[in-house]
Design a protein around this motif. Structure first.
Motif, PDB file in Angstrom:
ATOM      1  N   THR A 199      19.417  20.245  40.936  1.00  8.09           N
ATOM      2  CA  THR A 199      20.107  20.164  39.305  1.00  8.09           C
ATOM      3  C   THR A 199      21.029  18.857  39.515  1.00  8.09           C
ATOM      4  O   THR A 199      20.988  18.044  38.613  1.00  8.09           O
ATOM      5  CB  THR A 199      20.109  21.125  39.289  1.00  8.09           C
ATOM      6  OG1 THR A 199      19.066  21.924  38.884  1.00  8.09           O
ATOM      7  CG2 THR A 199      20.663  21.537  37.559  1.00  8.09           C
ATOM      8  N   SER A 257      20.182  15.275  39.580  1.00  3.49           N
ATOM      9  CA  SER A 257      18.907  14.661  39.134  1.00  3.49           C
ATOM     10  C   SER A 257      19.513  14.567  37.628  1.00  3.49           C
ATOM     11  O   SER A 257      19.150  13.143  36.955  1.00  3.49           O
ATOM     12  CB  SER A 257      17.831  15.001  38.482  1.00  3.49           C
ATOM     13  OG  SER A 257      17.982  16.922  38.286  1.00  3.49           O
ATOM     14  N   THR A 258      20.325  15.466  37.228  1.00  6.38           N
ATOM     15  CA  THR A 258      21.578  15.387  35.870  1.00  6.38           C
ATOM     16  C   THR A 258      22.107  14.007  36.123  1.00  6.38           C
ATOM     17  O   THR A 258      22.534  13.367  34.987  1.00  6.38           O
ATOM     18  CB  THR A 258      21.816  16.474  35.885  1.00  6.38           C
ATOM     19  OG1 THR A 258      21.074  17.979  35.653  1.00  6.38           O
ATOM     20  CG2 THR A 258      22.598  16.591  34.469  1.00  6.38           C
ATOM     21  N   ALA A 290      20.461  11.146  35.609  1.00  5.84           N
ATOM     22  CA  ALA A 290      18.994  10.315  34.290  1.00  5.84           C
ATOM     23  C   ALA A 290      20.503  10.255  33.559  1.00  5.84           C
ATOM     24  O   ALA A 290      20.088   9.372  33.068  1.00  5.84           O
ATOM     25  CB  ALA A 290      19.387  11.860  33.885  1.00  5.84           C
ATOM     26  N   ARG A 332      13.597  19.043  33.636  1.00  9.23           N
ATOM     27  CA  ARG A 332      15.183  18.870  33.277  1.00  9.23           C
ATOM     28  C   ARG A 332      15.567  20.638  34.329  1.00  9.23           C
ATOM     29  O   ARG A 332      14.671  21.307  33.546  1.00  9.23           O
ATOM     30  CB  ARG A 332      15.088  18.542  31.995  1.00  9.23           C
ATOM     31  CG  ARG A 332      17.727  19.199  32.268  1.00  9.23           C
ATOM     32  CD  ARG A 332      17.932  17.939  30.739  1.00  9.23           C
ATOM     33  NE  ARG A 332      19.241  17.622  30.165  1.00  9.23           N
ATOM     34  CZ  ARG A 332      19.677  17.477  29.809  1.00  9.23           C
ATOM     35  NH1 ARG A 332      19.066  16.440  29.020  1.00  9.23           N
ATOM     36  NH2 ARG A 332      20.517  16.691  29.676  1.00  9.23           N
ATOM     37  N   THR A 346      27.052  19.247  27.602  1.00  9.51           N
ATOM     38  CA  THR A 346      25.474  19.356  26.497  1.00  9.51           C
ATOM     39  C   THR A 346      25.437  20.476  26.638  1.00  9.51           C
ATOM     40  O   THR A 346      26.028  21.885  27.427  1.00  9.51           O
ATOM     41  CB  THR A 346      24.455  18.809  28.206  1.00  9.51           C
ATOM     42  OG1 THR A 346      24.518  17.884  28.454  1.00  9.51           O
ATOM     43  CG2 THR A 346      23.098  19.570  27.989  1.00  9.51           C
TER      44      THR A 346
END
Length: 528
Positions: A189, A192-193, A196, A207, A369
């Motif tokens: 996570t 990938s976060t 992105a 996500r 976020t």
């Protein structure tokens, strides 16, 4: 699968080497053969322990700057082989694969590397490949293999071995496997976060979110709901990193309300001493003053009824005078960037009052976020970091606000940002005097806020409601003139709102007819 699995061989390869030597020494004392790699192996040898290099086991040296060292059948075969499957046992014997009964791995510090501001290529080099592969292999084969991914589990592992004659139980291995998969999921996570963000992908196709358990809660919003508190690894000042000096364990509602109070008080980091009182996630009193005690008193006088059992947040270290004032009524939580020894002593007499100290205030402009679960999915958005620029206000009325009104308008707008929609906030001289929150109609919020101000005037023996001569902030535009007219009838002299209604002309005309000053922000602050 067997209930009790013997432990004869362990592979230890970690980035975080805290406690590694002590663990390895304890394993060696139990007759466990130690395998290791790179820096972990050197550390153990330097401590006088006998260690076999994985390179010796596989017959291949570490290569490609360490990218390839454990991706080999003699490692993964040793982790994945089913000890009670004759075919697997035969394959192990044929290819000289020895079983590995314990894997101790923690991963390259990718999250810390990114947090330190590493460039793209450095971040990429800190993505662990071999570690997650081994962890997933060992976790899959938890019927026979134990996998430890957290330093915090070292003592539990040794206690398990002591309790079971040097073996691990299936229940213990299964718990470790769940933790291991959660760790690799959180790691992926993070990668990938970050990626992105690095490539400018605001809405990636897939996500995920991850957290680390900080506290199991007694219950959620209500006693029939289970709940827990997870942290995201951020080291920013705030609730997750606060030190609780005293009081009962925080509840779900305590955490939610305290976070709301701290977020609002952090808006006043550069202001005079400021106090925020929150009840059910809405501010019921916000004020600045010449001292913290004065700010608290002014915030308290906005709505003394709602302040009972509320949350208090301060933008300065708690002092004795403020502490004495707070303890005059029942308060659930106080959060502040520090506290004097005298203030701590005053609070110590209130055993149930939670005192939380932070390393400072949050930065309300930091991007983050926010997500909300809905049926079948979740909504994701940027946190509302919008703030008024010095030249952002547009005067739309015939009369421009005075300097005093302008200061109060900015103050009211800051508070309204943190009030549930529909939000109406009356302010006067740097303090809220009426707050209307969460109503389906904006005019109802306007009326409720004015009525609460009138109730407090009566309770305090004031000659007139404090809304006389106040200003009003509305988190979104007035769809009709009725809300503005209600505010004017309550004694407000100036209005701040986003503007943008089809009836703006009607609302502006109503303001001019009553001699009100009105400014548009061009920015909305809905909060649901």
């Amino acid at each position: 699968m067997t209930d009790r699995a013997p432990l004869t061989r362990a592979l230890l390869s970690v980035s975080d080497k805290d406690g590694l030597v002590e663990l390895a020494r304890a394993l060696a004392a139990r007759g466990v053969e130690l395998l290791s790699t790179g820096g972990s192996a050197r550390l153990l040898r330097d401590a006088g322990l006998e260690v076999r290099d994985v390179a010796d086991l596989t017959g291949f040296p570490e290569m490609m700057d360490g990218r390839v060292k454990t991706l080999h059948p003699k490692v993964h075969g040793g982790l994945l082989a089913l000890r009670d499957d004759p075919g697997h046992v035969a394959a192990m014997e044929q290819h000289g694969i020895a079983p590995i009964d314990l894997l101790v791995v923690n991963l390259y510090p990718f999250e810390a590397t990114v947090a330190a501001g590493a460039d793209y290529d450095t971040a990429i080099e800190n993505i662990d490949i071999g570690g997650p592969a081994m962890i997933r292999a060992a976790a899959k084969n938890h019927g026979h293999v134990a996998v430890v991914t957290d330093v915090e589990d070292y003592d539990a592992l040794l206690a398990e071995l002591d309790a079971n004659d040097g073996q691990t139980t299936y229940a213990f291995r299964r718990r470790l496997a769940q933790t291991a998969y959660a760790r690799t999921a959180a790691y992926d996570t993070a990668v990938s976060t970050w990626m992105a963000s690095a490539i400018g992908e605001a809405a990636p196709r897939r996500r995920s979110f991850a957290g680390t358990l900080a506290q199991t809660l007694r219950y959620g919003e209500n006693p029939h709901q289970q709940a827990a508190f997870y942290t995201d690894g951020s080291d920013a000042p705030g609730l997750a990193n606060a030190e609780q000096l005293q009081g009962k364990e925080l509840s779900y509602n305590n955490i939610n309300d305290t976070d709301a109070a701290f977020a609002l008080v952090s808006e006043f980091a550069d202001a005079a001493p400021a106090c925020v009182i929150v009840k059910h996630a809405n501010p019921c009193g916000v004020a600045t003053g010449g001292s913290l005690a004065e700010a608290y008193g002014r915030a308290f006088d906005c709505d003394r009824t709602s302040a009972f059992g509320g949350i208090v947040a301060l933008n300065r270290p708690l002092d004795a005078a403020t502490a004495r004032a707070i303890t005059e009524i029942f308060t659930e939580v106080v959060i502040a960037p520090g506290a004097s020894d005298e203030a701590r002593a005053i609070f110590a007499a209130k055993k149930n009052l939670r005192l939380l100290l932070t390393a400072g205030l949050a930065d309300p402009t930091t991007a983050a976020t926010a997500f909300t679960q809905v049926s079948g999915g979740f909504l994701v958005q940027d946190r509302d970091t919008g703030r008024l620029a010095p030249d952002a206000l547009k005067v739309v009325s015939e009369r421009a606000p005075s300097e005093r009104e302008l200061a109060d308008l900015r103050f009211a707008w800051t508070v309204a940002k943190h009030v549930k929609s529909n939000a109406i906030v009356y302010c006067k001289d740097g303090a809220t005097v009426g707050v209307g929150a969460g109503q389906m109609s904006r005019v109802d919020s306007t009326r409720i806020a004015a009525r609460k101000a009138a109730d407090m005037a009566e309770a305090l023996g004031l000659a007139a409601p404090p809304t006389q001569g106040s200003v009003v902030a509305s988190d979104a535009f007035f769809p009709f003139a009725d809300g503005l007219i209600t505010a004017a009838e309550a004694g407000a002299t100036a209005i701040i709102q986003p503007g943008g209604s089809m009836r703006d002309d009607e609302v502006i005309a109503a303001a001019d007819a009553r001699g009100l000053a009105m400014v548009f922000t061009g920015m909305r602050h809905f909060r649901h």
